[in-house]
Design an enzyme around this catalytic site. Structure first.
Site, PDB file in Angstrom:
ATOM      1  CB  VAL A 109      21.330 -36.092  19.259  1.00 53.38           C
ATOM      2  CG1 VAL A 109      20.576 -35.108  18.378  1.00 53.38           C
ATOM      3  CG2 VAL A 109      22.187 -35.353  20.278  1.00 53.38           C
ATOM      4  CB  CYS A 110      18.134 -37.772  16.248  1.00 58.22           C
ATOM      5  SG  CYS A 110      17.017 -38.042  14.856  1.00 58.22           S
ATOM      6  N   GLY A 111      17.928 -40.454  16.788  1.00 59.49           N
ATOM      7  CA  GLY A 111      17.857 -41.908  16.866  1.00 59.49           C
ATOM      8  C   GLY A 111      18.866 -42.541  17.789  1.00 59.49           C
ATOM      9  CB  THR A 129      13.617 -40.780  19.269  1.00 61.28           C
ATOM     10  OG1 THR A 129      14.586 -40.825  18.207  1.00 61.28           O
ATOM     11  CG2 THR A 129      12.297 -41.346  18.777  1.00 61.28           C
ATOM     12  CB  ALA A 162      13.249 -34.477  19.604  1.00 65.97           C
TER      13      ALA A 162
END
Length: 334
Positions: A109-111, A129, A162
């Site tokens: 998730v994300c970073g 991301t 993202a």
């Protein structure tokens, strides 16, 4: 059926929602399934065990990394504001690389995609991301094909999502792979999600776009557009409603909303079409007309370009199945 083991890697400064969003989806799935053997066994591991403080101060109880040995169904790696320092933790990065080899699915998730890439897991793969960091991901890891405007990307058994809330969308997709579309739609409804989003959708919300304008003339024009989506509209018509010249209106609109009036009209039409496809049984050609696409071929082309799925496929996957009786009443988690 064996419970699916989900191992979530946490570390000091990780993003709480990157962790809790997917966890709540999986925990609710467990409750709706009502069968402990068909659900998910959720485990938290961390180099900062036993208590991990997230960037917002939420504390997560976790086991040491060594507790994450053995086969894993789904490995999940979150992002966080401390990611730059975390990438320097060679022991954690190496552990993620080894754990991925024992996992049926590897997700982030994300970073968290930076940690997967740092572990050498995303080379030659597509990934995403948070939109604010896609350029950094592409620059730092040039062997990764970064899809900057997707909410999650599925490449083989690697799934990267993202920013922040998109971990929920990604986890719903994982549940769909495990338990089917009908169950996942009921799960999304139980979680009171306004829309189920698929991976190819934009990270920029067209619904939020409708709320961006600061000046009342532009806000009024946006409201007029939404009230007249079934009609052919021109920039000059919208400008007249805002009591502005077409040229000045187009300039101000783009400055305040971040897109041209024409682009905005199309986004609102697609958003309205999605709602009609999800909540009504209207024939698709009628949906097209109600959204201002009087040539069905244009509707099919624009919808497909925006969402990478046909209107029929979208309806099949996302339409509410309220009252289907497919699921038992929720039972307490065990």
């Amino acid at each position: 059926m064996t419970r699916r083991r989900v191992v979530i890697v946490t570390y000091a400064g990780c993003q709480a929602l990157d962790v809790t969003g997917p966890v709540e989806v999986l925990d609710t799935a467990n409750r709706l399934l009502g069968d402990p053997e068909s659900g998910y066994q959720i485990e938290f591991v961390s180099p900062a065990a036993p208590l991990v403080r997230t960037c917002s101060g939420v504390v997560i109880a976790a086991e040491p990394l060594d507790a994450g040995q053995g086969p894993i169904d789904t490995l999940l790696v979150p992002g966080g504001w401390s990611l730059h320092d975390t990438l320097e933790d060679r022991d954690l990065v190496s552990w993620i690389g080894r754990a991925a080899g024992r996992s049926r699915r590897v997700t982030s998730v994300c970073g968290g995609s930076f940690l997967l890439a740092e572990a050498g897991l995303l080379g030659g793969r597509r990934a995403t991301t948070h939109w604010a960091y896609t350029e950094d991901l592409a620059r730092r890891y040039p062997d990764v094909t970064v899809e900057s405007d997707s909410i999650f990307v599925w490449d083989g058994h690697y799934v990267t999502s993202a920013g922040v809330s998109t971990g929920i969308d990604m986890t719903l997709a994982l549940v769909e792979e495990d338990h089917g579309a009908a169950f996942t739609l009921e799960l999304a409804r139980f979680l009171v999600l306004f829309f189920r989003r698929h991976g190819g959708e934009s990270q920029v919300s067209s619904i939020l776009d409708a709320q961006l304008a600061d000046s009342s003339p532009i806000r009024g024009a946006q409201e007029w557009i939404i009230d007249n989506l079934d009609r052919p509209v021109s920039v000059s018509q919208i400008a007249a409603h805002a009591n502005m010249s077409a040229r000045n209106f187009a300039r101000v609109f783009r400055r305040e909303v971040g897109m041209t009036p024409g682009q905005y009209v199309e986004r609102m039409r697609i958003a309205h079409a999605r709602k009609l496809l999800e909540t009504t049984d209207l024939p698709i050609r009628q949906v097209a007309r109600r959204c201002g696409f009087h040539a069905p071929e244009t509707f099919f082309r624009r919808f497909g370009r925006a969402l990478e799925i046909t209107p029929s496929e979208y309806r099949h996957r996302f339409q509410s199945i309220s009252g289907s009786g497919l699921l038992p009443e929720p039972t307490p988690a065990r």
